[in-house]
Scaffold this motif. Structure first.
Motif, PDB file in Angstrom:
ATOM      1  N   ILE A   1       0.848  -1.193   0.000  1.00  0.00           N
ATOM      2  CA  ILE A   1       0.000   0.000   0.000  1.00  0.00           C
ATOM      3  C   ILE A   1       0.880   1.239   0.000  1.00  0.00           C
ATOM      4  O   ILE A   1       1.711   1.425   0.894  1.00  0.00           O
ATOM      5  N   VAL A   2       0.722   2.077  -1.000  1.00  0.00           N
ATOM      6  CA  VAL A   2       1.581   3.250  -1.168  1.00  0.00           C
ATOM      7  C   VAL A   2       0.941   4.473  -0.519  1.00  0.00           C
ATOM      8  O   VAL A   2      -0.237   4.780  -0.759  1.00  0.00           O
ATOM      9  N   ASP A   3       1.707   5.166   0.308  1.00  0.00           N
ATOM     10  CA  ASP A   3       1.289   6.456   0.848  1.00  0.00           C
ATOM     11  C   ASP A   3       1.507   7.508  -0.235  1.00  0.00           C
ATOM     12  O   ASP A   3       2.648   7.785  -0.632  1.00  0.00           O
ATOM     13  N   LEU A   4       0.437   8.087  -0.728  1.00  0.00           N
ATOM     14  CA  LEU A   4       0.562   9.029  -1.842  1.00  0.00           C
ATOM     15  C   LEU A   4       1.001  10.427  -1.419  1.00  0.00           C
ATOM     16  O   LEU A   4       1.418  11.217  -2.277  1.00  0.00           O
ATOM     17  N   TRP A   5       0.942  10.749  -0.125  1.00  0.00           N
ATOM     18  CA  TRP A   5       1.280  12.118   0.269  1.00  0.00           C
ATOM     19  C   TRP A   5       2.691  12.535  -0.156  1.00  0.00           C
ATOM     20  O   TRP A   5       2.861  13.627  -0.726  1.00  0.00           O
ATOM     21  N   PRO A   6       3.716  11.728   0.068  1.00  0.00           N
ATOM     22  CA  PRO A   6       5.053  12.167  -0.377  1.00  0.00           C
ATOM     23  C   PRO A   6       5.129  12.399  -1.883  1.00  0.00           C
ATOM     24  O   PRO A   6       5.865  13.290  -2.342  1.00  0.00           O
ATOM     25  N   HIS A   7       4.387  11.630  -2.647  1.00  0.00           N
ATOM     26  CA  HIS A   7       4.397  11.785  -4.101  1.00  0.00           C
ATOM     27  C   HIS A   7       3.641  13.042  -4.513  1.00  0.00           C
ATOM     28  O   HIS A   7       4.084  13.768  -5.417  1.00  0.00           O
ATOM     29  N   VAL A   8       2.531  13.319  -3.850  1.00  0.00           N
ATOM     30  CA  VAL A   8       1.793  14.556  -4.114  1.00  0.00           C
ATOM     31  C   VAL A   8       2.667  15.767  -3.807  1.00  0.00           C
ATOM     32  O   VAL A   8       2.733  16.734  -4.585  1.00  0.00           O
ATOM     33  N   GLU A   9       3.338  15.723  -2.686  1.00  0.00           N
ATOM     34  CA  GLU A   9       4.178  16.852  -2.280  1.00  0.00           C
ATOM     35  C   GLU A   9       5.388  17.035  -3.184  1.00  0.00           C
ATOM     36  O   GLU A   9       5.910  18.149  -3.324  1.00  0.00           O
TER      37      GLU A   9
END
Length: 297
Positions: free
Chosen positions: A218-226
């Motif tokens: 499961i990938v945490d998308l917050w770092p990618h969004v930021e």
């Protein structure tokens, strides 16, 4: 299988490439001389879902839509590896296969998650990003995520008739247009040797990966969004049960490059529910990007 797609105008052609030992298919509209937009569908969708989005863009853009692994006519993964990292590797292979140096990337839902991760890693190749109704946490804890899990558990493996299959799609997608319903029946289902109507996609494998993913998958998308470095358009269905307005607001707050547009009368399936509204906000954004496209290949 052909190794690449043929040049075309408004009629789609198909091409094939290899990734992780799988043969994956893409369809393409428009001239290969124009700047490219790569389009990624959602969890149980297919490349041709983008056709009504693609056709109005052909004066200025080349459109490449991928049947992501296990969907459409692409190979099913015998290992059941239907996770973000696998899809991103496939997208990397597609971009290399087509020698896309700079392109616009568009993704819906699962395809949007894959697009976020790819764009954050490859800011040198993604000139602009469009994401349809996806954001951090939406796949895990939203009302829409609960609904999709119920749908996966309750979806029949086959139908006795085409009418029964169409009625199933209409029941679980009550807001989509008649044209979108017909597209789903045409491109997501096929008739088996015994006369029953079955899924084109790997329904069992996709359900297993979605319902019982290990925490490490499961990938945490917050770092990618930021981390996004390119102009980004976040298109949200105004009636979405999947991407909340609060999460969309927070995405824009954390990264000033993200512009948000809510489409009225649309749920999570924005371009299926309100194609005209979706195309308007998409085309407005793309018009702004066209002036930057002269150096793309």
């Amino acid at each position: 299988m052909p190794s690449s797609a043929k040049p075309m105008s408004s009629s789609p052609a198909e091409g094939w490439f290899a990734s992780d030992g799988l043969n994956l298919r893409f369809v393409e509209w428009g001239s290969p001389e124009k700047p490219a937009i790569v389009m990624l569908h959602g969890l149980r969708s297919y490349a041709h879902t983008w056709e009504p989005v693609a056709l109005p863009l052909l004066d200025h853009w080349r459109i490449v839509a991928l049947d992501q692994r296990g969907r459409g006519r692409s190979d099913w993964d015998p290992k059941g590896d239907y996770y973000t990292e696998d899809y991103v590797r496939d997208l990397e292979a597609l971009a290399d296969h087509l020698a896309l140096r700079r392109f616009v990337l568009l993704g819906h839902s699962m395809g949007g998650a894959n697009a976020f991760v790819y764009a954050a890693r490859h800011s040198d190749r993604v000139a602009a990003l469009v994401v349809e109704d996806m954001g951090p946490g939406a796949s895990a804890s939203s009302g829409g995520a609960d609904r999709i899990r119920r749908e996966l558990n309750e979806t029949p493996s086959s139908f006795a008739t085409w009418d029964e299959a169409a009625a199933f799609w209409r029941r679980i997608r009550p807001d989509i247009s008649e044209e979108a319903l017909q597209s789903r029946v045409t491109h997501s289902l096929k008739q088996g040797a015994d006369g029953t109507v079955t899924w084109c996609h790997d329904a069992a494998g996709i359900a297993r990966s979605r319902l019982s993913a290990a925490p490490g998958k499961i990938v945490d998308l917050w770092p990618h969004v930021e981390a996004l470095q390119m102009p980004t358009l976040l298109i949200r269905g105004a009636k979405s049960d999947f991407l909340s307005a609060a999460t969309a607001d927070e995405m824009c707050r954390r990264n000033a490059r993200i512009r948000r547009a809510d489409v009225e009368g649309a749920t999570h399936y924005v371009h299926d529910d309100n194609l005209a509204g979706f195309n308007t906000v998409l085309q407005d954004f793309l018009t702004q990007q066209r002036g930057l496209s002269t150096s793309w290949s």
